[in-house]
Scaffold this motif. Structure first.
Motif, short mmCIF file in Angstrom:
data_model
loop_
_atom_site.label_atom_id
_atom_site.label_comp_id
_atom_site.label_asym_id
_atom_site.label_seq_id
_atom_site.Cartn_x
_atom_site.Cartn_y
_atom_site.Cartn_z
N LEU A 29 -6.51 -9.51 2.43
CA LEU A 29 -7.13 -7.83 3.21
C LEU A 29 -5.93 -7.03 2.88
CD1 LEU A 29 -7.15 -8.34 7.04
CD2 LEU A 29 -8.71 -9.02 5.26
N THR A 30 -5.36 -6.95 2.28
CA THR A 30 -4.65 -5.90 1.06
C THR A 30 -5.07 -5.84 0.05
OG1 THR A 30 -2.13 -6.52 2.25
CG2 THR A 30 -2.23 -5.06 0.75
N ALA A 31 -5.31 -6.75 -0.70
CA ALA A 31 -5.71 -6.96 -1.91
C ALA A 31 -7.55 -6.57 -1.94
CB ALA A 31 -5.93 -8.67 -2.15
N ALA A 32 -7.71 -6.54 -0.89
CA ALA A 32 -9.85 -6.09 -0.68
C ALA A 32 -9.97 -5.20 -0.32
CB ALA A 32 -9.93 -6.66 0.93
N VAL A 33 -8.80 -4.29 0.60
CA VAL A 33 -8.41 -3.15 0.80
C VAL A 33 -8.07 -1.74 -0.66
CG1 VAL A 33 -7.29 -0.98 1.57
CG2 VAL A 33 -7.82 -3.12 2.77
N TRP A 34 -7.61 -2.83 -1.28
CA TRP A 34 -6.66 -1.65 -2.98
C TRP A 34 -7.60 -1.93 -3.93
CZ3 TRP A 34 -3.37 2.12 -2.79
CH2 TRP A 34 -3.07 2.94 -2.04
N TRP A 35 -8.71 -3.19 -4.01
CA TRP A 35 -9.44 -3.13 -4.98
C TRP A 35 -10.49 -2.25 -5.33
CZ3 TRP A 35 -9.28 -7.38 -7.26
CH2 TRP A 35 -10.84 -8.09 -8.60
N ASP A 36 -10.95 -1.10 -5.08
CA ASP A 36 -10.97 0.01 -5.84
C ASP A 36 -10.41 0.58 -6.45
OD1 ASP A 36 -10.05 0.64 -3.77
OD2 ASP A 36 -11.17 2.76 -3.07
N ILE A 96 2.99 13.03 -11.50
CA ILE A 96 1.75 11.84 -11.96
C ILE A 96 0.77 11.64 -10.66
CG2 ILE A 96 1.45 9.96 -13.59
CD1 ILE A 96 3.71 10.31 -14.58
N ASP A 97 1.83 10.79 -10.08
CA ASP A 97 0.86 10.59 -8.71
C ASP A 97 1.53 10.96 -7.34
OD1 ASP A 97 -0.84 7.58 -9.93
OD2 ASP A 97 -1.53 9.47 -9.63
N PRO A 98 0.60 11.05 -6.16
CA PRO A 98 -0.75 11.44 -6.18
C PRO A 98 -0.63 12.79 -6.15
CG PRO A 98 0.78 11.29 -4.41
CD PRO A 98 1.29 11.24 -5.06
N GLN A 99 -1.91 13.04 -6.88
CA GLN A 99 -2.29 14.87 -6.87
C GLN A 99 -3.33 14.51 -5.37
OE1 GLN A 99 -4.12 15.19 -11.27
NE2 GLN A 99 -1.92 14.54 -12.24
N THR A 100 -2.88 15.35 -4.65
CA THR A 100 -4.26 15.94 -3.43
C THR A 100 -4.88 16.74 -4.17
OG1 THR A 100 -2.08 15.51 -1.63
CG2 THR A 100 -3.91 16.39 -0.92
N GLY A 134 -11.95 -1.49 -12.31
CA GLY A 134 -13.08 -0.52 -12.51
C GLY A 134 -12.40 1.22 -12.22
N PRO A 135 -13.05 2.10 -12.24
CA PRO A 135 -12.47 3.35 -12.36
C PRO A 135 -11.55 3.14 -10.38
CG PRO A 135 -15.11 3.19 -11.15
CD PRO A 135 -14.87 1.85 -11.77
N ALA A 136 -10.41 4.43 -11.28
CA ALA A 136 -9.43 4.61 -9.79
C ALA A 136 -8.92 5.86 -10.34
CB ALA A 136 -7.90 3.68 -11.13
N LYS A 137 -9.19 6.00 -9.15
CA LYS A 137 -8.42 7.73 -9.01
C LYS A 137 -6.77 7.47 -9.45
CE LYS A 137 -11.77 8.26 -5.38
NZ LYS A 137 -11.89 8.83 -3.92
N HIS A 169 0.10 -0.03 3.11
CA HIS A 169 -1.28 1.21 3.88
C HIS A 169 -0.88 2.67 4.65
CE1 HIS A 169 -3.89 -2.44 3.95
NE2 HIS A 169 -2.31 -3.43 4.63
N HIS A 170 -0.11 2.80 4.64
CA HIS A 170 0.52 4.30 4.89
C HIS A 170 0.02 4.88 3.04
CE1 HIS A 170 2.50 7.81 5.87
NE2 HIS A 170 3.43 7.79 5.57
N VAL A 171 0.79 4.47 2.08
CA VAL A 171 0.62 5.49 1.49
C VAL A 171 -1.30 5.68 1.48
CG1 VAL A 171 3.01 4.80 0.24
CG2 VAL A 171 1.02 3.72 -0.46
N ARG A 172 -1.83 4.83 1.07
CA ARG A 172 -3.16 5.18 0.97
C ARG A 172 -3.56 5.94 1.27
NH1 ARG A 172 -7.10 1.62 -1.36
NH2 ARG A 172 -9.00 2.48 -1.05
N TYR A 173 -3.11 6.39 2.81
CA TYR A 173 -3.92 7.47 3.65
C TYR A 173 -2.81 8.56 3.45
CZ TYR A 173 -7.08 4.01 4.73
OH TYR A 173 -8.24 2.77 4.78
N ALA A 174 -1.46 9.01 3.59
CA ALA A 174 -0.53 9.51 3.74
C ALA A 174 -1.51 10.97 2.60
CB ALA A 174 0.71 9.42 3.38
#
Length: 252
Positions: free
Chosen positions: A159-166, A237-241, A170-173, A91-96
């Protein structure tokens, strides 16, 4: 309220390229622990332990209470601490900003992310005390701690699966996360097997319940290992801020 607090709380946490070691350690330690217990039971000629309910397939707690208990306690301690680190890392890497930097995430995902972390921490604590009180004379405490462990693990997984479902459907960033769809599939398998285990357990069908418990625990180790894909830093590759120029409105 967790909304907008979650990315702010993690804003000043120093980014690291080694967060993927948490899920790696959690998965390997748990896989090794249950494999040692199973191998030990087979090597002893598949004995039946005192108080064993299942005459054919002993539950993990049956073996751990009488054979290699120090191994079980040590394995659960390492797995629990690593799992707590895994939940934080995922959950840290999602928002860092140094990782995926999804600081503009919708409110419900931020709240869900915080709840998943709390559930994961509760599961880690319950797992440790479960190994300590895995004795014949602590049956009631064992049952409560078992429910706390499975409940916390299941809740944090969903809950973790729900957070990362996007990012996994579907189209992933971030293209790298498309490969992590396997994590969601393993989560769904664990939920199905876990519910089947509970139904069989409380309906008195202990033999299939025993097989399902071992299946569930091994699935859990692979589920933990699959989080490496979320937390592995991909150079170039990832991430690209986005840069300041990219963030600037076109009609400014």
């Amino acid at each position: 309220m967790a909304v907008f607090l979650w990315p702010r709380a993690l804003k000043h946490v120093s980014p690291t390229r080694y967060l993927w070691l948490f899920p790696l350690a959690a998965g390997l330690s748990w896989f090794s622990t249950i494999s040692i217990l199973l191998a030990r039971w087979l090597a002893l000629g598949q004995p039946r332990y005192p108080g064993q309910v299942n005459p054919d397939v002993p539950f993990i707690s049956d073996i751990a209470a009488f054979t290699f208990k120090p191994v079980f306690v040590a394995g659960c301690t390492v797995a629990g601490l690593s799992f707590a680190g895994t939940m934080f890392a995922v959950h840290h890497v999602r928002y860092a900003r140094a990782f995926y930097g999804l600081v503009d995430d919708v409110a419900w995902r931020q709240n869900t992310s915080a709840c998943a972390l709390v559930a994961g921490l509760a599961a880690a604590v319950s797992l440790f005390f479960l190994s300590v009180f895995d004795t014949v004379d602590a049956h009631v405490r064992h049952q409560y701690l078992l429910m706390g462990t499975f409940g916390g693990l299941g809740l944090s997984a969903v809950l973790t699966a729900a957070v990362w479902w996007d990012q996994t459907w579907g189209p992933a960033k971030f293209a790298g996360l498309r490969r992590c769809l396997v994590n969601t599939c393993l989560m769904a398998c664990q939920v199905a097997v876990g519910l089947s285990f509970v139904v069989l357990m409380y309906s008195g069908r202990y033999k299939p319940a025993g097989f399902l418990e071992w299946t569930l625990t091994y699935l859990g180790s692979f589920w933990l290992l699959s989080f490496v894909g979320y937390t592995r830093f991909r150079e170039g590759i990832d991430p690209q801020t986005p840069s300041d120029t990219e963030r600037r409105p076109l009609l400014a």
